[in-house]
Design an enzyme around this catalytic site. Sequence first.
Site, PDB file in Angstrom:
ATOM      1  N   HIS A  48       0.016   4.907   7.050  1.00 21.84           N
ATOM      2  CA  HIS A  48       0.081   5.254   5.736  1.00 21.84           C
ATOM      3  C   HIS A  48       1.154   6.638   5.395  1.00 21.84           C
ATOM      4  O   HIS A  48       0.626   7.720   6.062  1.00 21.84           O
ATOM      5  CB  HIS A  48      -0.907   4.808   4.738  1.00 21.84           C
ATOM      6  CG  HIS A  48      -1.327   3.753   4.568  1.00 21.84           C
ATOM      7  ND1 HIS A  48      -1.841   3.192   5.409  1.00 21.84           N
ATOM      8  CD2 HIS A  48      -0.448   2.199   3.810  1.00 21.84           C
ATOM      9  CE1 HIS A  48      -2.780   1.724   5.063  1.00 21.84           C
ATOM     10  NE2 HIS A  48      -1.603   1.538   4.111  1.00 21.84           N
ATOM     11  N   ASP A  92      -3.448   7.884   8.871  1.00 24.95           N
ATOM     12  CA  ASP A  92      -4.184   7.361   8.891  1.00 24.95           C
ATOM     13  C   ASP A  92      -4.177   6.243   9.974  1.00 24.95           C
ATOM     14  O   ASP A  92      -4.862   5.180  10.440  1.00 24.95           O
ATOM     15  CB  ASP A  92      -5.009   6.308   7.902  1.00 24.95           C
ATOM     16  CG  ASP A  92      -4.533   5.724   6.865  1.00 24.95           C
ATOM     17  OD1 ASP A  92      -3.164   5.314   7.570  1.00 24.95           O
ATOM     18  OD2 ASP A  92      -4.787   4.776   6.507  1.00 24.95           O
ATOM     19  N   SER A 112       1.048  -1.524   0.174  1.00 21.46           N
ATOM     20  CA  SER A 112       0.094  -0.183   0.000  1.00 21.46           C
ATOM     21  C   SER A 112       0.509   0.698   0.263  1.00 21.46           C
ATOM     22  O   SER A 112       0.762   2.178  -0.340  1.00 21.46           O
ATOM     23  CB  SER A 112      -1.196   0.100   1.353  1.00 21.46           C
ATOM     24  OG  SER A 112      -0.154  -0.120   2.639  1.00 21.46           O
TER      25      SER A 112
END
Length: 387
Positions: free
Chosen positions: A352, A349, A45
């Site tokens: 990240h 968050d 991610s």
Amino acid sequence: MKPLIRMSLWSYSMALLAAILFFMVTTTECKKSCGFKAIFNFGDSNTDTGGFWAAFPAQGPPHGMTYFKKPVGRATDGRVILDFLAQGLGLPFLSPYLQSIGSDYRHGANFATLASTVRLPQTSLFVTGVSPFSLEIQLRQMKEFKVKVDEHGHKGKSNLPSPDIFGKSLYTFYIGQNDFTGNLARIGISGVKEYLPQVVSQIASTIKEIYALGGRTFWVLNLAPIGCYPAFLVELPHKTSDIDQFGCLISYNNAVVDYNNMLKAALAKTRKEIADANVVYVDTHAVLLDLFQHPTSHGLKYGTKACCGYGGGAYNFNQQIFCGNTKQINGTIVTANACEDPQNYVSWDGIHATDAGNKLSAYAILNGSYFDPPFPLQHICDVQPID
């Protein structure tokens, strides 16, 4: 004779001026080009530009709020570090390999997906949330991509690159975080360390396989200081004595350093085995650690506090509800909302980085100070400003 002398001087001056202008133009033209015609990225991610959500559509706001003004498959408020690296090299954003509509692969492809691991997952996405697209699968996708390019790349206008692109590309790796953290709370640091040699071995073998396909330049970004991430500060068991002066977890960050040293050694060995390739260790850890420890020194305000989350306090992270979700907690319907000023945060968050954090990380990398061994990026490309 005087008019002839004046004419000779004038002619000489004009010739000199023309030569200078020619040199300036040709130098500018040379600098406009970059030795890297494409980027092929492998990751999770931290560099996913929409692959996971192309396969499993569901991402909603506030993701993408800062730059794209809507969710675009990136686990942040704006751009991931790969976006900035591409911009710095004068290349467009990379299309996800899994995105069937609107993709353009003339300048590379992105095989990264959210929640990807290096090792082949032993569980289902719908059980633990681990992506089925591990590094081995991403490598297979790369090989299939090359087959298609070799078959169709000569057929005129298309969204595919030329078949000779693979030797002129940069291959980036930013993966391993999920292998490290996936079972960390359950089995502890000692348990995770047992299989970390498999992780670095898989990365090294993947590089050698891509080398066999024609790849010659590899950047491997190391593991970030997860002990500074708000999510792990909340989720991972620890004692108060394990928190350093910057609010980060000492033991977990030390374990990350051990892993990074192992990765660095594996890459050094790989470098000897494929001596005509550039196998570069990129110390992203050092960059992010400095951002978390000294956010105000970089124009930010918050290091170990998430912008998008629920609960407020030092971390603004609740493991029961993630960014953008709405859920009933203790009988009350609550939503994990985003802050109004993500440009002041390192963490988006809890897991990240923000657009601002990713930009600062990419800027440091492109500056050339975090390559091991030193890599002459400025001689290969006229690095473009990132905004």
